[in-house]
Design a protein around this motif. Structure first.
Motif, PDB file in Angstrom:
ATOM      1  N   SER A 127       0.629  -1.198   0.004  1.00 42.90           N
ATOM      2  CA  SER A 127      -0.066  -0.267  -0.075  1.00 42.90           C
ATOM      3  C   SER A 127       0.942   1.192  -0.066  1.00 42.90           C
ATOM      4  CB  SER A 127      -0.976  -0.024   1.125  1.00 42.90           C
ATOM      5  OG  SER A 127      -0.127   0.070   2.491  1.00 42.90           O
ATOM      6  N   ALA A 128       0.178   2.449  -0.202  1.00 45.29           N
ATOM      7  CA  ALA A 128       0.839   3.843  -0.273  1.00 45.29           C
ATOM      8  C   ALA A 128      -0.119   4.623  -0.033  1.00 45.29           C
ATOM      9  CB  ALA A 128       1.749   3.842  -1.501  1.00 45.29           C
ATOM     10  N   GLY A 129       0.475   5.965   0.125  1.00 42.31           N
ATOM     11  CA  GLY A 129      -0.513   7.100   0.149  1.00 42.31           C
ATOM     12  C   GLY A 129      -0.122   7.792  -0.845  1.00 42.31           C
ATOM     13  N   ASP A 141       1.928   0.497 -11.681  1.00 43.70           N
ATOM     14  CA  ASP A 141       2.970  -0.124 -12.745  1.00 43.70           C
ATOM     15  C   ASP A 141       3.764  -0.813 -11.927  1.00 43.70           C
ATOM     16  OD1 ASP A 141       2.345   1.568 -14.849  1.00 43.70           O
ATOM     17  OD2 ASP A 141       3.521   3.288 -14.767  1.00 43.70           O
ATOM     18  N   ALA A 142       4.075  -0.645 -10.565  1.00 47.95           N
ATOM     19  CA  ALA A 142       5.200  -1.384  -9.885  1.00 47.95           C
ATOM     20  C   ALA A 142       4.104  -2.492  -9.289  1.00 47.95           C
ATOM     21  CB  ALA A 142       5.660  -0.548  -8.509  1.00 47.95           C
ATOM     22  N   VAL A 143       3.109  -2.362  -8.929  1.00 45.97           N
ATOM     23  CA  VAL A 143       2.382  -3.629  -8.003  1.00 45.97           C
ATOM     24  C   VAL A 143       1.432  -4.359  -9.297  1.00 45.97           C
ATOM     25  CG1 VAL A 143       0.524  -4.134  -6.445  1.00 45.97           C
ATOM     26  CG2 VAL A 143       2.512  -2.267  -6.069  1.00 45.97           C
ATOM     27  N   GLY A 144       0.685  -3.572 -10.222  1.00 42.94           N
ATOM     28  CA  GLY A 144      -0.203  -4.452 -11.070  1.00 42.94           C
ATOM     29  C   GLY A 144      -1.564  -4.107 -10.576  1.00 42.94           C
ATOM     30  N   PHE A 145      -2.648  -4.480 -11.359  1.00 39.97           N
ATOM     31  CA  PHE A 145      -3.809  -4.455 -11.036  1.00 39.97           C
ATOM     32  C   PHE A 145      -4.417  -5.838 -10.724  1.00 39.97           C
ATOM     33  CE2 PHE A 145      -3.567  -1.017 -14.185  1.00 39.97           C
ATOM     34  CZ  PHE A 145      -4.321  -0.187 -13.686  1.00 39.97           C
ATOM     35  N   PRO A 146      -5.505  -5.882  -9.838  1.00 41.90           N
ATOM     36  CA  PRO A 146      -6.547  -4.549  -9.464  1.00 41.90           C
ATOM     37  C   PRO A 146      -5.855  -4.044  -8.347  1.00 41.90           C
ATOM     38  CG  PRO A 146      -7.447  -6.692  -8.704  1.00 41.90           C
ATOM     39  CD  PRO A 146      -6.071  -7.205  -9.465  1.00 41.90           C
ATOM     40  N   VAL A 147      -6.528  -2.939  -8.186  1.00 42.29           N
ATOM     41  CA  VAL A 147      -6.101  -2.171  -6.802  1.00 42.29           C
ATOM     42  C   VAL A 147      -7.286  -1.538  -6.297  1.00 42.29           C
ATOM     43  CG1 VAL A 147      -3.644  -1.722  -7.828  1.00 42.29           C
ATOM     44  CG2 VAL A 147      -5.634  -0.035  -8.137  1.00 42.29           C
ATOM     45  N   ILE A 148      -6.925  -1.231  -4.997  1.00 45.46           N
ATOM     46  CA  ILE A 148      -8.121  -0.535  -4.303  1.00 45.46           C
ATOM     47  C   ILE A 148      -7.678   1.146  -3.874  1.00 45.46           C
ATOM     48  CG2 ILE A 148      -9.361  -0.299  -1.791  1.00 45.46           C
ATOM     49  CD1 ILE A 148     -10.606  -2.506  -3.383  1.00 45.46           C
ATOM     50  N   ILE A 149      -8.698   1.855  -3.899  1.00 45.18           N
ATOM     51  CA  ILE A 149      -8.279   3.240  -3.712  1.00 45.18           C
ATOM     52  C   ILE A 149      -9.592   3.763  -2.627  1.00 45.18           C
ATOM     53  CG2 ILE A 149      -8.668   5.652  -4.491  1.00 45.18           C
ATOM     54  CD1 ILE A 149      -7.422   4.892  -6.924  1.00 45.18           C
ATOM     55  N   PHE A 161     -12.916   2.283  -3.820  1.00 41.72           N
ATOM     56  CA  PHE A 161     -13.280   1.795  -5.165  1.00 41.72           C
ATOM     57  C   PHE A 161     -12.086   0.941  -5.633  1.00 41.72           C
ATOM     58  CE2 PHE A 161     -14.316   6.127  -4.275  1.00 41.72           C
ATOM     59  CZ  PHE A 161     -15.745   6.393  -5.069  1.00 41.72           C
ATOM     60  N   CYS A 162     -12.792  -0.152  -6.453  1.00 42.33           N
ATOM     61  CA  CYS A 162     -11.695  -1.092  -6.880  1.00 42.33           C
ATOM     62  C   CYS A 162     -11.642  -0.870  -8.496  1.00 42.33           C
ATOM     63  CB  CYS A 162     -12.413  -2.550  -6.869  1.00 42.33           C
ATOM     64  SG  CYS A 162     -11.401  -3.956  -7.319  1.00 42.33           S
ATOM     65  N   ALA A 163     -10.182  -0.743  -8.931  1.00 50.33           N
ATOM     66  CA  ALA A 163      -9.984  -0.698 -10.420  1.00 50.33           C
ATOM     67  C   ALA A 163      -9.118  -1.724 -10.710  1.00 50.33           C
ATOM     68  CB  ALA A 163      -9.010   0.592 -10.364  1.00 50.33           C
ATOM     69  N   GLY A 164      -9.595  -2.117 -11.777  1.00 49.60           N
ATOM     70  CA  GLY A 164      -8.865  -3.480 -12.517  1.00 49.60           C
ATOM     71  C   GLY A 164      -8.130  -3.159 -13.718  1.00 49.60           C
ATOM     72  N   GLU A 168     -10.480   2.235 -15.427  1.00 50.92           N
ATOM     73  CA  GLU A 168     -11.211   1.975 -13.951  1.00 50.92           C
ATOM     74  C   GLU A 168     -10.361   2.987 -13.109  1.00 50.92           C
ATOM     75  OE1 GLU A 168     -11.899  -1.925 -13.019  1.00 50.92           O
ATOM     76  OE2 GLU A 168     -13.366  -2.197 -14.386  1.00 50.92           O
ATOM     77  N   LEU A 169      -9.038   2.774 -12.985  1.00 48.40           N
ATOM     78  CA  LEU A 169      -8.274   3.760 -12.085  1.00 48.40           C
ATOM     79  C   LEU A 169      -8.340   5.207 -12.291  1.00 48.40           C
ATOM     80  CD1 LEU A 169      -6.029   3.766 -10.242  1.00 48.40           C
ATOM     81  CD2 LEU A 169      -4.161   3.945 -12.022  1.00 48.40           C
ATOM     82  N   GLU A 170      -8.493   5.571 -13.708  1.00 46.21           N
ATOM     83  CA  GLU A 170      -8.720   7.008 -14.128  1.00 46.21           C
ATOM     84  C   GLU A 170     -10.244   7.523 -13.421  1.00 46.21           C
ATOM     85  OE1 GLU A 170      -6.739   9.147 -15.348  1.00 46.21           O
ATOM     86  OE2 GLU A 170      -5.264   7.421 -15.478  1.00 46.21           O
ATOM     87  N   ALA A 171     -11.202   6.506 -13.533  1.00 47.23           N
ATOM     88  CA  ALA A 171     -12.630   6.620 -12.992  1.00 47.23           C
ATOM     89  C   ALA A 171     -12.547   6.847 -11.526  1.00 47.23           C
ATOM     90  CB  ALA A 171     -13.436   5.755 -13.358  1.00 47.23           C
ATOM     91  N   ALA A 172     -11.737   6.056 -10.718  1.00 43.33           N
ATOM     92  CA  ALA A 172     -11.758   5.911  -9.191  1.00 43.33           C
ATOM     93  C   ALA A 172     -11.085   7.030  -8.926  1.00 43.33           C
ATOM     94  CB  ALA A 172     -11.111   4.546  -8.876  1.00 43.33           C
ATOM     95  N   ALA A 173     -10.133   7.695  -9.556  1.00 42.52           N
ATOM     96  CA  ALA A 173      -9.221   8.730  -9.346  1.00 42.52           C
ATOM     97  C   ALA A 173     -10.167  10.077  -9.163  1.00 42.52           C
ATOM     98  CB  ALA A 173      -8.137   9.095 -10.218  1.00 42.52           C
ATOM     99  N   ARG A 174     -11.188  10.088 -10.090  1.00 41.22           N
ATOM    100  CA  ARG A 174     -12.046  11.279 -10.289  1.00 41.22           C
ATOM    101  C   ARG A 174     -13.093  11.149  -9.011  1.00 41.22           C
ATOM    102  NH1 ARG A 174     -11.531   9.952 -15.670  1.00 41.22           N
ATOM    103  NH2 ARG A 174     -13.648   8.636 -15.765  1.00 41.22           N
TER     104      ARG A 174
END
Length: 266
Positions: A127-129, A141-149, A161-164, A168-174
């Motif tokens: 994880s990270a902030g 890029d370092a960990v891969g998908f999927p991720v949780i935000i 939000f879950c991004a696969g 989906e990452l861009e949508a979760a960021a917004r």
């Protein structure tokens, strides 16, 4: 003792009731006028101080010191997650025993908590902030998908939000505000069976514990509101798998510096 928000939300009154039933002299601090508290709940309170916001540490400290000027205060307690850290800061400034500000912070901030637990050898997801969409992209890029935000400090799966994939990452960021500079937690999404390990801990020693299974997993239950989640407790506390859970729980209690408190681990 001082209890923060004894009347809202509605279940808070039950804590005041239980404390009064065992002989505690309970004084309430809350944001609602005293007249809004029902007569039964008033009967459990030995006094009440209204302030504008219980998360305003200056106002909360004023209310606490005002009570201390009139009587000895043994405890300052809160059960709502958003109140935990302000209560801890004021508790330390007013020299009232209880959970430290460090422990309260670690129990609230998901990123800081995981860093401490990893350092102590407790297995956690990577994880990270992050505070920008490019930083989130670097993480994937370092960990891969999927991720949780998710928020660094929140309750349940709210704002999660879950991004696969990159879209989906861009949508979760917004949706999370990350695209606008909000700081959030991002972590690898590890799928598996979810459960609870809950304890009553006294001076760092687990005096009582229990393990429950959660069906379905929390994120699914929060997203599909037609589902009625089920929590199933087990009495097989000595089984090997549960022994490993209990040992991990002991490590968490020690690493986070939890003294006397109830704990809830998912």
């Amino acid at each position: 003792m001082l209890f923060i928000e004894p009347a809202f939300p509605a279940n808070q009154r039950e804590f005041a009731r239980a404390l009064a039933s065992i002989g505690a002299h309970v004084l309430g601090i809350g944001e609602r006028p005293y007249d809004w508290i029902d007569d039964e709940a008033k009967g459990w309170l030995g006094g009440y101080q209204q302030i504008a916001s219980v998360t305003d540490e200056s106002a909360l400290e004023w209310a606490v010191r005002n009570a201390q000027s009139r009587m000895w205060i043994d405890r300052l307690e809160a059960t709502v997650e958003a109140h935990i850290l302000p209560a801890a800061h004021v508790r330390e400034r007013c020299t009232i025993p209880g959970i430290s500000a460090r422990t309260a912070y670690l129990c609230r901030d998901k990123v800081a908590m995981k860093e401490v637990l990893r350092h102590a050898g407790v297995p956690t997801s990577t994880s990270a902030g992050v505070s920008s969409t490019p930083e989130a992209r670097d993480f994937t890029d370092a960990v891969g998908f999927p991720v949780i935000i998710k928020p660094r400090a929140a309750a349940g799966a709210l704002g999660t939000f879950c991004a696969g994939n990159p879209e989906e990452l861009e949508a979760a960021a917004r949706a999370s505000g990350l695209a606008d500079g909000a700081t959030v937690a991002i972590e690898e999404f590890i799928e598996g069976h979810e459960g609870f390990y809950d304890t009553l801990t006294i001076e760092g020693r687990i005096a009582h514990d229990f393990i429950s299974h959660y069906f379905p997993n929390v994120l699914e239950a929060m997203r599909a509101r037609w589902i009625s989640p089920q929590i199933i407790a087990t009495n097989r506390m000595d089984a090997l798998a549960y022994a490993e859970v209990k040992e991990m729980g002991r490590q968490v209690v020690k690493s986070l510096g939890i003294g006397t408190a109830a704990t809830h681990m998912e």
